[in-house]
Each structure stands twice: as structure tokens, then as C-alpha cells.
Design an enzyme around this catalytic site. Structure first.
Site, PDB file in Angstrom:
ATOM      1  N   GLY A  31       0.803  -1.225   0.000  1.00 29.82           N
ATOM      2  CA  GLY A  31       0.000   0.000   0.000  1.00 29.82           C
ATOM      3  C   GLY A  31       0.832   1.269   0.000  1.00 29.82           C
ATOM      4  O   GLY A  31       2.016   1.247  -0.322  1.00 29.82           O
ATOM      5  N   GLU A  35       3.667   6.080  -8.052  1.00 32.74           N
ATOM      6  CA  GLU A  35       3.722   5.708  -9.475  1.00 32.74           C
ATOM      7  C   GLU A  35       4.391   4.352  -9.705  1.00 32.74           C
ATOM      8  O   GLU A  35       4.113   3.691 -10.698  1.00 32.74           O
ATOM      9  CB  GLU A  35       4.442   6.790 -10.287  1.00 32.74           C
ATOM     10  CG  GLU A  35       3.564   7.969 -10.648  1.00 32.74           C
ATOM     11  CD  GLU A  35       2.431   7.589 -11.616  1.00 32.74           C
ATOM     12  OE1 GLU A  35       2.669   6.797 -12.546  1.00 32.74           O
ATOM     13  OE2 GLU A  35       1.310   8.084 -11.428  1.00 32.74           O
ATOM     14  N   GLY A  36       5.288   3.953  -8.811  1.00 28.33           N
ATOM     15  CA  GLY A  36       5.910   2.629  -8.948  1.00 28.33           C
ATOM     16  C   GLY A  36       4.862   1.532  -8.871  1.00 28.33           C
ATOM     17  O   GLY A  36       4.790   0.646  -9.742  1.00 28.33           O
ATOM     18  N   HIS A  37       4.023   1.596  -7.850  1.00 34.42           N
ATOM     19  CA  HIS A  37       2.936   0.615  -7.723  1.00 34.42           C
ATOM     20  C   HIS A  37       1.997   0.689  -8.936  1.00 34.42           C
ATOM     21  O   HIS A  37       1.585  -0.337  -9.483  1.00 34.42           O
ATOM     22  CB  HIS A  37       2.099   0.899  -6.469  1.00 34.42           C
ATOM     23  CG  HIS A  37       2.841   0.779  -5.180  1.00 34.42           C
ATOM     24  ND1 HIS A  37       3.154   1.869  -4.409  1.00 34.42           N
ATOM     25  CD2 HIS A  37       3.311  -0.311  -4.505  1.00 34.42           C
ATOM     26  CE1 HIS A  37       3.786   1.464  -3.314  1.00 34.42           C
ATOM     27  NE2 HIS A  37       3.903   0.149  -3.354  1.00 34.42           N
ATOM     28  N   GLN A  61       7.791  -9.528   7.746  1.00 39.33           N
ATOM     29  CA  GLN A  61       9.018  -9.106   7.059  1.00 39.33           C
ATOM     30  C   GLN A  61       9.670  -7.889   7.706  1.00 39.33           C
ATOM     31  O   GLN A  61      10.680  -7.397   7.212  1.00 39.33           O
ATOM     32  CB  GLN A  61       8.763  -8.897   5.562  1.00 39.33           C
ATOM     33  CG  GLN A  61       7.935  -7.685   5.212  1.00 39.33           C
ATOM     34  CD  GLN A  61       7.538  -7.709   3.738  1.00 39.33           C
ATOM     35  OE1 GLN A  61       6.783  -8.564   3.286  1.00 39.33           O
ATOM     36  NE2 GLN A  61       8.072  -6.773   2.966  1.00 39.33           N
ATOM     37  N   GLN A 149      11.625  -3.948  -9.986  1.00 39.35           N
ATOM     38  CA  GLN A 149      13.076  -4.153  -9.959  1.00 39.35           C
ATOM     39  C   GLN A 149      13.738  -3.294  -8.871  1.00 39.35           C
ATOM     40  O   GLN A 149      14.881  -3.524  -8.503  1.00 39.35           O
ATOM     41  CB  GLN A 149      13.645  -3.829 -11.357  1.00 39.35           C
ATOM     42  CG  GLN A 149      15.101  -4.154 -11.571  1.00 39.35           C
ATOM     43  CD  GLN A 149      15.436  -5.627 -11.399  1.00 39.35           C
ATOM     44  OE1 GLN A 149      14.573  -6.496 -11.522  1.00 39.35           O
ATOM     45  NE2 GLN A 149      16.691  -5.914 -11.093  1.00 39.35           N
ATOM     46  N   ASP A 151      13.167  -3.575  -5.860  1.00 35.79           N
ATOM     47  CA  ASP A 151      13.520  -4.587  -4.858  1.00 35.79           C
ATOM     48  C   ASP A 151      14.137  -5.776  -5.598  1.00 35.79           C
ATOM     49  O   ASP A 151      13.544  -6.851  -5.697  1.00 35.79           O
ATOM     50  CB  ASP A 151      12.280  -4.996  -4.069  1.00 35.79           C
ATOM     51  CG  ASP A 151      11.687  -3.817  -3.306  1.00 35.79           C
ATOM     52  OD1 ASP A 151      12.106  -3.573  -2.176  1.00 35.79           O
ATOM     53  OD2 ASP A 151      10.825  -3.113  -3.867  1.00 35.79           O
ATOM     54  N   MET A 185      11.088   6.010  -6.438  1.00 37.36           N
ATOM     55  CA  MET A 185       9.862   6.171  -5.651  1.00 37.36           C
ATOM     56  C   MET A 185       9.770   5.064  -4.604  1.00 37.36           C
ATOM     57  O   MET A 185      10.127   3.914  -4.858  1.00 37.36           O
ATOM     58  CB  MET A 185       8.650   6.144  -6.565  1.00 37.36           C
ATOM     59  CG  MET A 185       8.602   7.360  -7.439  1.00 37.36           C
ATOM     60  SD  MET A 185       6.957   7.626  -8.060  1.00 37.36           S
ATOM     61  CE  MET A 185       7.278   9.038  -9.115  1.00 37.36           C
TER      62      MET A 185
HETATM   63  P1  AMP Z   1       5.859  -2.314  -1.614  1.00 39.41           P
HETATM   64  O1  AMP Z   1       4.441  -1.820  -1.442  1.00 39.41           O
HETATM   65  O2  AMP Z   1       6.886  -1.292  -1.283  1.00 39.41           O
HETATM   66  O3  AMP Z   1       6.088  -3.671  -1.001  1.00 39.41           O
HETATM   67  O4  AMP Z   1       6.023  -2.520  -3.177  1.00 39.41           O
HETATM   68  C1  AMP Z   1       5.134  -3.331  -3.921  1.00 39.41           C
HETATM   69  C2  AMP Z   1       5.733  -3.619  -5.254  1.00 39.41           C
HETATM   70  O5  AMP Z   1       5.980  -2.398  -5.932  1.00 39.41           O
HETATM   71  C3  AMP Z   1       7.079  -4.339  -5.145  1.00 39.41           C
HETATM   72  O6  AMP Z   1       7.158  -5.338  -6.166  1.00 39.41           O
HETATM   73  C4  AMP Z   1       8.067  -3.244  -5.377  1.00 39.41           C
HETATM   74  O7  AMP Z   1       9.291  -3.682  -5.920  1.00 39.41           O
HETATM   75  C5  AMP Z   1       7.330  -2.376  -6.361  1.00 39.41           C
HETATM   76  N1  AMP Z   1       7.869  -1.021  -6.326  1.00 39.41           N
HETATM   77  C6  AMP Z   1       8.061  -0.241  -5.228  1.00 39.41           C
HETATM   78  N2  AMP Z   1       8.637   0.924  -5.578  1.00 39.41           N
HETATM   79  C7  AMP Z   1       8.827   0.876  -6.919  1.00 39.41           C
HETATM   80  C8  AMP Z   1       9.372   1.772  -7.884  1.00 39.41           C
HETATM   81  N3  AMP Z   1       9.867   2.961  -7.540  1.00 39.41           N
HETATM   82  N4  AMP Z   1       9.390   1.393  -9.176  1.00 39.41           N
HETATM   83  C9  AMP Z   1       8.905   0.175  -9.547  1.00 39.41           C
HETATM   84  N5  AMP Z   1       8.372  -0.707  -8.690  1.00 39.41           N
HETATM   85  C10 AMP Z   1       8.330  -0.368  -7.400  1.00 39.41           C
END
Ligand code: AMP
Length: 283
Positions: A31, A35-37, A61, A149, A151, A185
Site C-alpha cells: 500500500g 507511481e511505482g505501484h 518481514q 526491480q 527490490d 519512488m
Molecule cells: P511495496 O508496497 O513497497 O512492497 O512494493 C510493492 C511492489 O511495488 C514491489 O514489487 C516493489 O518492488 C514495487 N515497487 C516499489 N517501488 C517501486 C518503484 N519505484 N518502481 C517500480 N516498482 C516499485
């Protein structure tokens, strides 16, 4: 868009789609969307009939000293953004739906979790990731799951689980989405005050410096690392780690003739940030 809280509800909704031969894409998230999500959701939307986004701040985690309790949460905003991207199902379970009383199983991936974020955050981190992602695959049974990518080590861990446990899901890794000044992001960027926000640009600037050397023909990993470390020193940041490793095995490398991940983690102000670049090998 349906917001579902329980595993049976998700199974039923996905089962209906699957019975009609529809393809299912899953985007696992914690959550606080940015923009990455949204880029993962868009890709899933383009490539599947049914798009499921999971929203779960996975407690297993996080280490006890980490930011589980303060992790940014805004489900209403997230739901509106997911809906605007055409997501069909937002699966937002409570912790005891995912980890009911008596939960006793953990998935541990050996080797590649011993380094980088596994070393820095502790083994529990990737055990928590591997376990929750495996559960999500079991609940949703997607054809494809989308990860960022950003992560990079997480992508490798998930791919290894899928391969070793013969899970019938394709893993797609999507490019890192950045702010205009290059900062990757992250939901954790909200922890940065203005001074720390400026300082945080050093992560990508250091990786850019490494990338520029590599692109200019330098192949010595030590020289590339020193150039990146200089950017951190000038910015007053001591990275938790800054390492060049084989992009597939995460073994240390002496040179960048094969695909090499240069990965960094650093505390900047109140945030722990990670970033990486892939240095393409010569093959
Ligand atoms: P998180 O909510 O931070 O666990 O992220 C969920 C998914 O979004 C994971 O697969 C992350 O790698 C991906 N994600 C987070 N930040 C970015 C980003 N800046 N660009 C691309 N994917 C992202």
C-alpha cells in the site's frame, strides 16, 4: 472494483474468472501507492483479464526495531487509485486472516538471502517475503505476478521460490520508477524532511556515476564502487551497503563483464532507502 477481506471471497471471485478461461494477474503490495505501484498495475491491466492487487503490510518481514507501526497506511486513497487503474479486486486482509492463530510455516530461501538486504535487515526479512508471497500465490493462483526491480533481491528470491517449489506462476519484473530528480519512488520517501529529501538524491547519483564509468568501458568492480562511494561521501551519507554482485547469483564480482547488480541501502534522515542499477555485461 471489489475490496475483499477474506481468503474465501478472493478464491470465489478469482475462481469465477478462471472458470471462464480468464487470465489472472497479481500485484502484491504493502500500500501507500505511488507511481511505482501504479506502473505494475498498468502492466497487469494490459496483460490480463482479471487484475488482483493485494494490500497487506506484512508484519513478518519487519524486524522488531523497524517501521511496522509507522509504515504509511491510507487504504481509501489506495483504493481510489487502484480503481482508477482499472484493478478488479483489491485484496486487503487483516493480519489474522493471513496469519491465523497457530500459523507455523515459514519459507526460507538459502544463499541469496544471506547478502545485501538479507544481511542488513536479518534473515527474517526474506523469510517473511517468501512466505507471504507464496501464500498470496496459493490464495489468488495468478497466471502472472508483477514485482518491481526496485527490490531486485526480492525478485530473485521470489523467482527462486517459484522454481524450487514448482509454482505455476510467471514472474515479471518491472523497471524502477523515479522522481524527476532520480530518487527511486518509495512509500518510505514520506519520512524524508526537505533536507533529507535533497540528500536522498545521492543514491541515484552514486549509481549514475557507477553506470557512467561502466558505460565508458571501466570493468573493474572496485574502481566503479569507489566512484559511487565518493558521491555518498560528498553527500555526507554512510551507506549500510554498496555492493556489486552478479545479477543472477548475487555472488561478489571482481569485474562487470557479466550482468552486475550495483545495489545500495542507506539511512537518510528518518528513512531507510534502497536503490540499484543493472550494469549490462558484455556477453
Ligand atoms: P511495496 O508496497 O513497497 O512492497 O512494493 C510493492 C511492489 O511495488 C514491489 O514489487 C516493489 O518492488 C514495487 N515497487 C516499489 N517501488 C517501486 C518503484 N519505484 N518502481 C517500480 N516498482 C516499485
Amino acid at each position: 472494483m471489489k475490496i475483499l477481506r477474506t481468503i474465501p471471497e478472493v478464491r470465489e471471485a478469482v475462481g469465477e474468472a478462471r472458470a471462464k478461461q480468464r487470465t489472472v494477474g497479481l500485484v502484491p503490495t504493502m500500500g501507500a501507492f505511488h507511481e511505482g505501484h501504479l506502473s505494475l498495475m498498468r502492466r497487469a491491466r494490459q496483460e490480463n483479464d482479471l487484475v488482483v492487487v493485494s494490500l497487506f503490510v506484512n508484519p513478518t518481514q519487519f524486524a522488531p526495531n523497524e517501521d511496522l507501526s509507522t509504515y504509511p497506511r491510507d487504504e481509501a486513497r489506495d483504493a481510489a487509485q487502484a480503481e482508477a487503474e482499472g484493478v478488479d479486486i483489491l485484496f486487503a486482509p487483516a493480519p489474522d486472516e493471513v496469519y491465523p492463530h497457530g500459523f507455523a510455516t515459514s519459507i526460507h530461501v538459502a544463499g541469496i538471502t544471506d547478502v545485501l538486504d538479507g544481511a542488513s535487515r536479518g534473515a527474517h526479512h526474506f523469510d517473511g517475503v517468501a512466505t507471504v508471497v507464496t501464500k498470496l500465490f496459493g490464495i489468488v493462483r495468478p497466471d502472472v505476478a508483477y514485482f518491481g526491480q526496485k527490490d531486485a533481491q526480492q525478485v530473485l528470491v521470489v523467482r527462486r521460490v517459484v522454481r524450487d517449489l514448482d509454482l505455476d506462476v510467471r514472474i515479471e519484473a518491472c523497471p524502477i520508477v523515479r522522481e524527476v530528480d532520480g530518487l527511486a519512488m518509495s512509500s518510505r520517501n514520506v519520512y524524508l524532511d526537505p533536507a533529507a529529501r535533497q540528500q536522498a538524491t545521492a543514491l541515484n547519483r552514486a549509481l549514475d556515476a557507477a553506470q557512467a564509468l561502466h558505460d565508458g568501458g571501466e570493468r573493474d568492480a572496485g574502481s566503479i564502487r569507489i566512484a559511487a562511494l565518493k558521491v555518498f561521501k560528498d553527500a555526507g551519507i554512510h551507506p549500510e551497503y554498496l555492493e556489486l554482485r552478479d545479477a543472477e547469483t548475487l555472488e561478489p564480482v571482481a569485474d562487470t563483464t557479466r550482468d552486475t547488480l550495483i545495489a545500495v541501502a542507506a539511512r537518510v534522515g528518518a528513512a531507510r532507502l534502497i536503490d540499484n542499477h543493472l550494469l549490462k555485461g558484455d556477453a
